[in-house]
Design a protein around this motif. Structure first.
Motif, PDB file in Angstrom:
ATOM      1  N   GLU B 219       0.841  -1.200   0.000  1.00 22.35           N
ATOM      2  CA  GLU B 219       0.000   0.000   0.000  1.00 22.35           C
ATOM      3  C   GLU B 219       0.878   1.253   0.000  1.00 22.35           C
ATOM      4  N   LYS B 220       1.928   1.198   0.818  1.00 25.14           N
ATOM      5  CA  LYS B 220       2.787   2.363   1.013  1.00 25.14           C
ATOM      6  C   LYS B 220       3.591   2.699  -0.247  1.00 25.14           C
ATOM      7  N   GLU B 257      -3.959  -8.163   6.382  1.00 26.09           N
ATOM      8  CA  GLU B 257      -3.268  -6.952   5.921  1.00 26.09           C
ATOM      9  C   GLU B 257      -2.771  -7.134   4.475  1.00 26.09           C
ATOM     10  N   ARG B 260      -5.718  -7.020   2.115  1.00 25.36           N
ATOM     11  CA  ARG B 260      -6.222  -5.643   1.978  1.00 25.36           C
ATOM     12  C   ARG B 260      -5.313  -4.844   1.024  1.00 25.36           C
ATOM     13  N   ASN B 261      -4.011  -5.022   1.175  1.00 19.10           N
ATOM     14  CA  ASN B 261      -3.077  -4.292   0.310  1.00 19.10           C
ATOM     15  C   ASN B 261      -3.208  -4.701  -1.152  1.00 19.10           C
ATOM     16  N   MET B 263      -5.853  -5.934  -2.613  1.00 20.10           N
ATOM     17  CA  MET B 263      -7.111  -5.413  -3.147  1.00 20.10           C
ATOM     18  C   MET B 263      -7.007  -3.916  -3.419  1.00 20.10           C
ATOM     19  N   SER B 264      -6.258  -3.248  -2.580  1.00 19.64           N
ATOM     20  CA  SER B 264      -6.069  -1.818  -2.766  1.00 19.64           C
ATOM     21  C   SER B 264      -5.324  -1.541  -4.074  1.00 19.64           C
ATOM     22  N   LEU B 265      -4.278  -2.337  -4.322  1.00 15.33           N
ATOM     23  CA  LEU B 265      -3.516  -2.196  -5.572  1.00 15.33           C
ATOM     24  C   LEU B 265      -4.419  -2.497  -6.770  1.00 15.33           C
ATOM     25  N   LYS B 266      -5.205  -3.548  -6.621  1.00 20.07           N
ATOM     26  CA  LYS B 266      -6.086  -3.957  -7.720  1.00 20.07           C
ATOM     27  C   LYS B 266      -7.094  -2.862  -8.052  1.00 20.07           C
ATOM     28  N   LYS B 267      -7.589  -2.219  -6.986  1.00 27.42           N
ATOM     29  CA  LYS B 267      -8.610  -1.193  -7.183  1.00 27.42           C
ATOM     30  C   LYS B 267      -8.015   0.077  -7.797  1.00 27.42           C
ATOM     31  N   LYS B 268      -6.849   0.459  -7.282  1.00 26.86           N
ATOM     32  CA  LYS B 268      -6.252   1.726  -7.730  1.00 26.86           C
ATOM     33  C   LYS B 268      -5.615   1.597  -9.120  1.00 26.86           C
TER      34      LYS B 268
END
Lengths: 425, 508
Positions: B219-220, B257, B260-261, B263-268
């Motif tokens: 994420e970071k 964690e 979540r990271n 999925m965050s990459l996939k979404k963004k």
């Protein structure tokens, strides 16, 4: 219940269909089956090719007498066999009879530059350097002979020499390739000012160095040859990778040239007589000349001079029987489907620095401006010479013998026809 | 090496393989019977002696055959014999290749990949980790970071080789891999190196970056990774339960964690995620091939690479616990209810399939890698023994301690060079000598091994420093016969895989 059998073609059999004609060729014993009439057999062979050479035959199939005869002929010539399906649970497996080449570049089937580039240099096996192109000799063979085989090229009006540093760079650039032979030709290379310097460099590389001198070269520059000969005799004890090819074309009566090369032979340096013939009469006189030469190794090349087609038809053109007598092996046939067995891996560098592949027709680049890597890559990808096969040449493209026949040579190019054979007109 | 080798598949078909001719032939029962007599010592000239006075001959399980049939197959045997099918292969001549210092240097100038251990720290404590409790063949993990200076020294050295005439890999991408520990724990070095490498002048190649990460810091740093077009390999073993071994130092699961990271990459960055992100999964006793397949196709529409836990360098006292944790890929695959669907999906990732390809490639005589193999002069050249990659031919691995190795998957005791400040020490002569010594230790086994020509055995997975290392891949004639029988049984059952393998797979 109908009895069924597994019918298969052995992997050592070459199978080809051309316009509804079929050929099966057994690479182990040279046996051939040609068939052009029966649609049932054509279907059967097509089915074999589509099923990695194994199909199921029922007694119904074998009731057709022509199919039965075909199957029996296949079996009797050890080209295939029948296995009772009751013996086997399921279908037996065969790899098939066709070539699979991973790094294929034909017809856009490139597997990507990245794959090719990593080892493209491994395809380079031989470089021919034409050190100079003088003195000018008017006889046509000195201009055109090199377009048919390795022969001196005397078309220079000035004194054009290929810089020895450039030669050195090309050879060093090719380090790590499959290069194993350098052919060294002229003009008369005895006039080449850096001949000794070049030999000093060649001493340091473990490749075969094969020099070409025409007999006229030796007689024309006797002092140069004596120096050349004494250097080679001295070198013999430290380097055995040098060999000399003595080019002779007719008319020829200067037998003293054999005396001059005798010392090299005595020192154990391989000297091969290369005879260029243009007529049946010249061909018939060869044996006597060979005996007189005192040499032990020979090669004979026919030369097309524009007026001796009849000689070529008589002595060079091949028949079906001669093709089969040569007994091409499975690997030969595979090779002939994708590359030119005569020219693949070979590059020529002319005295003006121009790069060519086997055909001195399509310039590939220039020494000094283009790296040998780029030259090899371009010829490999374009394939004008290295990958020239009979697949797209008329009339060979329709011929059942297209891959049993040797790869297209420079003679085809000189004669302006692709089939040097008596199979099809 | 005696020829031919006969083998029988599950379907009851008998084949012969001749390593001299490099070909497989199906064999009729009579041919097989005569060959068996020949292999037991009956000379070719005497093969028909047993049949002389009989009109018919019975072969167990196949029925009765006429004298003419027996005579026919005898003639076939003579034809095969004339063509070399039964000649013994002089394997010593074939595998007498020696590694030269030039070949080592040339491999380095053409190396495909540089992998940097940017840190040996990790924010996870995975139980099966190659640098974890089961293993003893690595340097102590001391939370060290690779220094910028060491990495730069290595790259400057390599650039001079990549730009030299020894480099024949023009146009090819050089992959720079960031590896750990968890590489993103030393992000500042990664950023510095990316800047440095981007400014380097390569004459024939270009760089691309890749990273293996556990995803905890994704994420970071995802913006940087996307901006620099990193190819990402994320380690994840499946769903939360499957990830039971991927835990924090305190033993708590890291799954939520990481998930979540991702999925965050996939979404963004959906396009990037689709094109550049892959997964690596370790198979063990908390997951299965079926569960892995199900999880990754459902969650990410991707198929992961599935690795077994490394079985080399295991501490003797932990053998029992290790083997309890270990799972074999094929066994796990075979236990799946939807076996054929999963196998079809994973296809080349199924170890057996690639092995079939390699067997056919080496032993059928129909399959060639390159054009020049079709020219007879090149096919006779000797090759270097064992299945070990030539040093640096595949990659260069630099550790946090400046050791240079040919691969990150071998023990760090097999260092081939060292980066020391501004100097790279690789003695090509010594490297060649070292490898040749290793080959010599195994040569006797290689000479009598029937699978020498398709050997996959890396010498570094053997106890190669012992006086007489034992090759785990050695095959006598019987082993080889069973090996071929297993592969051909597979091909008989699923012949369609051969077309897929031939059309879709590239051997590198």
């Amino acid at each position: 219940m109908k009895k069924s059998m597994w019918f298969y073609i052995e992997p050592y059999v070459h199978v080809q269909i051309q316009k509804d004609n079929i050929i099966l060729y057994n690479t182990l014993n040279g046996a051939v089956i040609e068939n052009s009439s029966h649609p049932g057999i054509l279907e059967l062979v097509k089915s074999l090719l589509d099923n990695r050479a194994v199909i199921e035959l029922t007694s119904h199939h074998l009731q057709d007498p022509q199919i039965k005869d075909f199957v029996n002929e296949v079996k009797s010539k050890f080209m295939g066999d029948l296995l009772d399906s009751q013996w086997i649970k399921g279908k037996p497996f065969q790899v098939g009879n066709e070539l699979k080449l991973f790094r294929e570049v034909r017809g856009g089937r490139k597997s990507g530059n990245s794959l090719l580039s990593s080892d493209v240099m491994s395809h380079l096996t031989e470089i021919s350097f034409y050190l100079n192109n003088y003195p000018l000799r008017n006889e046509a063979i000195f201009q055109n002979g090199c377009k048919q085989f390795l022969f001196s090229k005397h078309d220079g009006v000035g004194e054009e020499n290929l810089n020895s540093e450039l030669i050195k760079n090309v050879v060093l650039e090719a380090e790590g390739s499959s290069l194993f032979r350098l052919n060294i030709l002229g003009g008369n290379l005895l006039y080449y000012p850096e001949l000794e310097k070049l030999e000093d460099f060649f001493d340091s590389i473990p490749l075969i160095k094969s020099y070409y001198l025409h007999y006229i070269d030796i007689l024309e520059h006797q002092k140069g040859f004596e120096e050349f000969r004494s250097r080679w005799c001295a070198r013999r004890s430290i380097d055995s990778t040098y060999e000399l090819n003595l080019l002779i074309h007719f008319p020829f009566d200067r037998f003293e040239v054999f005396e001059r090369v005798k010392h090299l032979v005595k020192e154990g340096i391989p000297v091969k007589g290369i005879f260029i013939v243009q007529s049946s009469r010249e061909l018939s006189n060869l044996e006597e000349l060979m005996n007189k030469s005192g040499l032990e190794e020979f090669a004979v090349f026919p030369y097309f001079n524009g007026h001796n087609l009849e000689f070529f038809m008589e002595s060079v053109f091949i028949t079906k029987e001669e093709i089969l007598e040569a007994r091409p092996q499975r690997q030969d046939i595979f090779a002939r489907t994708v590359l030119n067995q005569l020219h693949f891996g070979k590059i020529n560098v002319l005295s003006n620095g121009d790069y060519y592949a086997g055909y001195i027709e399509n310039k590939l680049g220039e020494v000094g401006s283009d790296s040998i890597y780029e030259i090899v890559m371009n010829e490999f990808i374009q394939g004008n010479c290295w990958r020239k096969t009979r697949e797209n040449l008329s009339p060979c493209k329709d011929c059942l013998y297209q891959y049993l026949c040797p790869s297209p040579s420079l003679f085809e190019s000189a004669l302006g026809r692709n089939n040097l054979c008596h199979i099809q007109s | 090496m005696e020829n031919p080798v006969l083998f029988r598949t599950k379907s009851n078909t008998t084949y012969l393989h001749s390593s001299k001719v490099n070909q497989f032939l199906m064999t009729h029962p009579v041919l097989q019977y005569l060959l068996t007599l020949y292999k037991k010592g009956t000379p070719l000239d005497n093969l028909l002696d047993n049949f002389n006075n009989q009109g018919h001959y019975e072969i167990d399980g196949y029925g009765s055959f006429s004298k003419e049939e027996i005579e026919y197959y005898y003639q076939k045997i003579l034809l095969l014999a004339e063509n070399g099918y039964f000649e013994n292969l002089d394997i010593e001549k074939k595998i007498c290749g020696r590694l030269t210092s030039f070949a080592v240097k040339s491999s380095l100038a053409n190396t495909l990949q540089v992998t940097l251990e940017v840190t040996d720290s990790c924010n996870l404590n995975c139980e099966y980790c190659g640098y974890g409790k089961f293993y003893s063949d690595y340097d102590n993990r001391e939370n060290k970071n690779l220094s910028f200076q060491n990495a730069v020294t290595l790259f400057d050295y390599l650039v001079s080789l990549w730009n030299s005439p020894l480099n024949k890999s023009h146009g090819k991408e050089i992959s720079i891999g960031f590896y750990g520990g968890e590489p993103l724990l030393n992000f500042s070095l990664i950023r510095e190196l990316c800047d440095y490498l981007s400014a380097l002048k390569l004459l024939h190649n270009r760089f691309r970056f890749n990273m293996t990460t556990n995803g905890l810091l994704l994420e970071k740093y995802m913006d940087f990774l996307v901006d620099n077009d990193f190819k990402l390999l994320i380690s994840l073993d499946g769903n939360e339960e499957n990830n039971a071994f991927r835990v924090y130092k305190n033993g708590n699961s890291a799954y939520n964690e990481i998930y979540r990271n991702i999925m965050s990459l996939k979404k963004k960055y959906p396009d990037y995620f689709e094109k550049k992100v892959e997964f690596n999964t370790v198979l063990h006793n908390k997951n299965s091939v079926s569960e892995i397949h199900d999880f990754f196709t459902r969650e990410f529409n991707k198929l992961p690479s599935i690795s077994e836990i490394s079985i080399t360098g295991i501490k003797p006292e932990l053998h029992k616990e290790f083997w309890n944790t270990y799972r074999n890929f094929n066994e796990s695959l075979n236990q799946a209810e939807d076996y054929s669907l999963i196998e079809k999906d994973l296809f080349i990732k199924v170890p057996g399939n690639k092995s079939i390809m390699e067997t056919l490639f080496k032993y059928s005589g129909n399959v060639y890698q390159k054009y020049n193999e079709l020219i007879s002069t090149s096919s006779n050249q000797p090759f270097i023994p064992t299945g070990t990659c030539l040093p640096f031919a595949r990659k260069v691995f630099l550790t946090v301690n400046g050791k240079i190795l040919p691969c990150e998957r071998i023990g760090q005791q097999y260092r081939l060079g060292q980066v020391m400040g501004e100097k790279v020490e690789i003695n090509f002569e010594e490297v060649a000598k070292k490898y040749n010594n290793y080959y010599d230790k195994l040569s006797k086994q290689c000479y009598s091994c029937y699978n020498t020509q398709s050997c996959k055995q890396c010498i570094f997975y053997l106890d190669i420093n012992s006086e007489k290392p034992i090759c785990k891949g050695f095959m006598n004639q019987k082993d080889f016969s069973n090996f071929l029988a297993a592969r051909f049984s597979n091909l008989e059952e699923k012949p369609e895989i051969i077309d897929k393998l031939m059309n879709e797979v590239t051997l590198v």
